[in-house]
Design a protein around this motif. Structure first.
Motif, short mmCIF file in Angstrom:
data_model
loop_
_atom_site.label_atom_id
_atom_site.label_comp_id
_atom_site.label_asym_id
_atom_site.label_seq_id
_atom_site.Cartn_x
_atom_site.Cartn_y
_atom_site.Cartn_z
N ALA A 15 0.83 -1.21 0.00
CA ALA A 15 0.00 0.00 0.00
C ALA A 15 0.86 1.26 0.00
O ALA A 15 0.54 2.25 -0.66
N MET A 16 1.98 1.23 0.68
CA MET A 16 2.86 2.40 0.72
C MET A 16 3.59 2.59 -0.60
O MET A 16 4.02 3.69 -0.92
N ALA A 17 3.75 1.52 -1.37
CA ALA A 17 4.46 1.60 -2.64
C ALA A 17 3.59 2.17 -3.76
O ALA A 17 4.10 2.60 -4.78
N VAL A 18 2.28 2.19 -3.58
CA VAL A 18 1.37 2.72 -4.60
C VAL A 18 1.50 4.24 -4.62
O VAL A 18 1.47 4.88 -3.58
N PRO A 19 1.69 4.85 -5.79
CA PRO A 19 1.82 6.30 -5.83
C PRO A 19 0.57 7.00 -5.32
O PRO A 19 -0.54 6.50 -5.46
N LEU A 20 0.77 8.19 -4.73
CA LEU A 20 -0.36 8.95 -4.21
C LEU A 20 -1.27 9.41 -5.34
O LEU A 20 -2.47 9.52 -5.17
N TRP A 21 -0.72 9.70 -6.50
CA TRP A 21 -1.51 10.12 -7.65
C TRP A 21 -1.90 8.86 -8.40
O TRP A 21 -1.06 8.20 -8.99
N ALA A 22 -3.16 8.50 -8.36
CA ALA A 22 -3.58 7.24 -8.96
C ALA A 22 -4.60 7.43 -10.08
O ALA A 22 -5.26 6.50 -10.47
N GLY A 23 -4.74 8.65 -10.57
CA GLY A 23 -5.66 8.89 -11.67
C GLY A 23 -5.17 8.23 -12.94
O GLY A 23 -4.00 7.94 -13.09
N SER A 24 -6.08 8.01 -13.87
CA SER A 24 -5.66 7.38 -15.11
C SER A 24 -5.19 8.46 -16.07
O SER A 24 -5.91 9.41 -16.38
N LEU A 25 -3.98 8.33 -16.53
CA LEU A 25 -3.35 9.28 -17.44
C LEU A 25 -3.29 8.64 -18.82
O LEU A 25 -2.84 7.51 -18.96
N SER A 26 -3.76 9.36 -19.82
CA SER A 26 -3.65 8.85 -21.18
C SER A 26 -3.07 9.93 -22.07
O SER A 26 -3.19 11.13 -21.79
N ILE A 27 -2.45 9.50 -23.15
CA ILE A 27 -1.85 10.41 -24.11
C ILE A 27 -2.77 10.50 -25.31
O ILE A 27 -3.09 9.49 -25.94
N THR A 28 -3.19 11.71 -25.62
CA THR A 28 -4.09 11.92 -26.76
C THR A 28 -3.34 12.37 -28.01
O THR A 28 -3.88 12.30 -29.11
N GLU A 29 -2.11 12.85 -27.81
CA GLU A 29 -1.29 13.25 -28.96
C GLU A 29 0.18 13.09 -28.59
O GLU A 29 0.61 13.51 -27.52
N LEU A 30 0.93 12.47 -29.49
CA LEU A 30 2.37 12.29 -29.31
C LEU A 30 3.01 12.46 -30.67
O LEU A 30 2.67 11.76 -31.62
N ALA A 31 3.96 13.40 -30.78
CA ALA A 31 4.60 13.65 -32.06
C ALA A 31 6.01 14.16 -31.86
O ALA A 31 6.27 14.95 -30.96
N VAL A 32 6.90 13.71 -32.73
CA VAL A 32 8.21 14.33 -32.84
C VAL A 32 8.05 15.42 -33.90
O VAL A 32 7.52 15.16 -34.98
#
Length: 131
Positions: A15-32
């Motif tokens: 439980a202590m190893a789980v990050p405090l920020w647990a929201g789901s993060l997604s990438i909608t755009e990725l470009a070089v």
């Protein structure tokens, strides 16, 4: 009793190893891209000559369920070898960020940028070639 305490202790460690920020993060755009202007990439590079540009940028647009702060990491790899790592803050539900790579004759090759979350989990990748 010892077994129960051992299990409880193990659960506490996990439980202590789980990050405090647990929201789901997604990438909608990725470009070089060759340039970021007004918060947007101006193009998407798949192949480019090192004579054409002095710097490339990896642009990332994220969306999250949580407005709390976290970070992502851009890992720049050439031929499978890590060349550069940049940690970038994510400070809202919708966020844009980018990292850069200087380009010259020594950077010729096949490249990949991996985007990793704060826990190091791979989220998305983009590949390109510098000639």
């Amino acid at each position: 009793m010892k077994k129960l305490l051992s299990v409880l202790f193990a659960l506490l460690v996990v439980a202590m190893a789980v990050p405090l920020w647990a929201g789901s993060l997604s990438i909608t755009e990725l470009a070089v891209t060759t340039k970021v202007s007004k918060g947007k990439p101006i193009d998407a590079v798949h192949r480019i000559s090192h004579h054409t540009v002095k710097t490339l940028y990896c642009f990332t647009r994220t969306v999250s369920d949580d407005s709390g702060e976290t970070s992502i990491k851009h890992v720049w790899l050439r031929g499978g070898q890590v060349v550069k790592e940049t940690t970038l803050p994510i400070k809202g539900k919708r966020w844009r960020t980018y990292s850069s790579l200087p380009v010259d004759a020594s950077t010729v090759g096949n490249w990949r940028v991996e985007v990793r979350d704060a826990a190091g989990v791979l989220i998305k990748t983009v590949e390109f070639r510098i000639q």
